[in-house]
Design an enzyme around this catalytic site. Sequence first.
Site, PDB file in Angstrom:
ATOM      1  N   HIS A  71       0.906  -1.259  -0.103  1.00 15.14           N
ATOM      2  CA  HIS A  71      -0.079   0.012   0.175  1.00 15.14           C
ATOM      3  C   HIS A  71       0.938   1.117   0.101  1.00 15.14           C
ATOM      4  O   HIS A  71       1.799   1.271   0.532  1.00 15.14           O
ATOM      5  CB  HIS A  71      -0.933   0.098   1.013  1.00 15.14           C
ATOM      6  N   HIS A 106       0.972   5.124   1.245  1.00 12.20           N
ATOM      7  CA  HIS A 106       0.281   6.198   2.013  1.00 12.20           C
ATOM      8  C   HIS A 106       0.234   7.610   1.152  1.00 12.20           C
ATOM      9  O   HIS A 106       1.355   7.930   0.820  1.00 12.20           O
ATOM     10  CB  HIS A 106       0.894   6.455   3.374  1.00 12.20           C
TER      11      HIS A 106
HETATM   12  P1  AMP Z   1       1.864   0.186   7.470  1.00 11.88           P
HETATM   13  O1  AMP Z   1       2.456   0.740   8.659  1.00 11.88           O
HETATM   14  O2  AMP Z   1       2.603   1.058   6.335  1.00 11.88           O
HETATM   15  O3  AMP Z   1       1.603  -1.133   7.130  1.00 11.88           O
HETATM   16  O4  AMP Z   1       0.529   0.997   7.502  1.00 11.88           O
HETATM   17  C1  AMP Z   1      -0.779   0.364   7.751  1.00 11.88           C
HETATM   18  C2  AMP Z   1      -1.816   1.339   8.080  1.00 11.88           C
HETATM   19  O5  AMP Z   1      -3.177   0.632   7.702  1.00 11.88           O
HETATM   20  C3  AMP Z   1      -1.765   2.144   9.314  1.00 11.88           C
HETATM   21  O6  AMP Z   1      -1.592   3.584   8.824  1.00 11.88           O
HETATM   22  C4  AMP Z   1      -3.352   1.848   9.819  1.00 11.88           C
HETATM   23  O7  AMP Z   1      -3.829   2.944  10.687  1.00 11.88           O
HETATM   24  C5  AMP Z   1      -3.979   1.481   8.659  1.00 11.88           C
HETATM   25  N1  AMP Z   1      -5.142   0.753   8.763  1.00 11.88           N
HETATM   26  C6  AMP Z   1      -5.375  -0.577   9.579  1.00 11.88           C
HETATM   27  N2  AMP Z   1      -6.354  -1.056   9.392  1.00 11.88           N
HETATM   28  C7  AMP Z   1      -7.072  -0.258   8.485  1.00 11.88           C
HETATM   29  C8  AMP Z   1      -8.402  -0.214   8.176  1.00 11.88           C
HETATM   30  N3  AMP Z   1      -9.246  -1.204   8.831  1.00 11.88           N
HETATM   31  N4  AMP Z   1      -9.028   0.750   7.658  1.00 11.88           N
HETATM   32  C9  AMP Z   1      -8.172   1.878   7.167  1.00 11.88           C
HETATM   33  N5  AMP Z   1      -6.900   1.729   7.460  1.00 11.88           N
HETATM   34  C10 AMP Z   1      -6.334   0.900   8.201  1.00 11.88           C
END
Ligand code: AMP
Length: 140
Positions: free
Chosen positions: A99, A101
Amino acid sequence: MSDTIFSRIIRGEIPCHRVYQDEHVLAFLDINPLSEGHTLVVPKEPAATMAELSEDAAAGLGRALPAICRAVTKATGTDSYNLLQNNGSAAGQEVEHVHFHVIPRRAGGRGATGLSVEWNAQEVGEDQLADVARRIARLC
Ligand code: AMP
């Protein structure tokens, strides 16, 4: 790879605040945003890291990203943003599904960001740069 929360969102089993969808990509708001409009851009293919993503999925992701960045910045009223893409736990990846951001940035006020980036550059010699460039180039 194991099923992640993002695969469940893509399958519609868990709700999200969707902002964009096409054949290859789903984009939705991060549930714990660093700033207003913090958006996650996710390939539908369930690869854990960029290095594992197929060329088709990567192309779809690349095609969708600029329009999503334009929409996020226009909707939040800023022209500054970070694209952050973590791979692996040492890089801070929590969800093992690729993903990006998209994090709108502002100096202060509404839309100010909780993101801080430390950039501690290392001093290296020309020989070290040439050596690592050779090792990477051989594998590209
Ligand atoms: P990463 O540390 O790059 O893997 O980021 C994962 C991101 O996913 C974090 O910023 C979380 O806040 C986000 N996240 C986790 N669960 C959900 C969800 N159900 N809906 C939207 N964002 C999420």
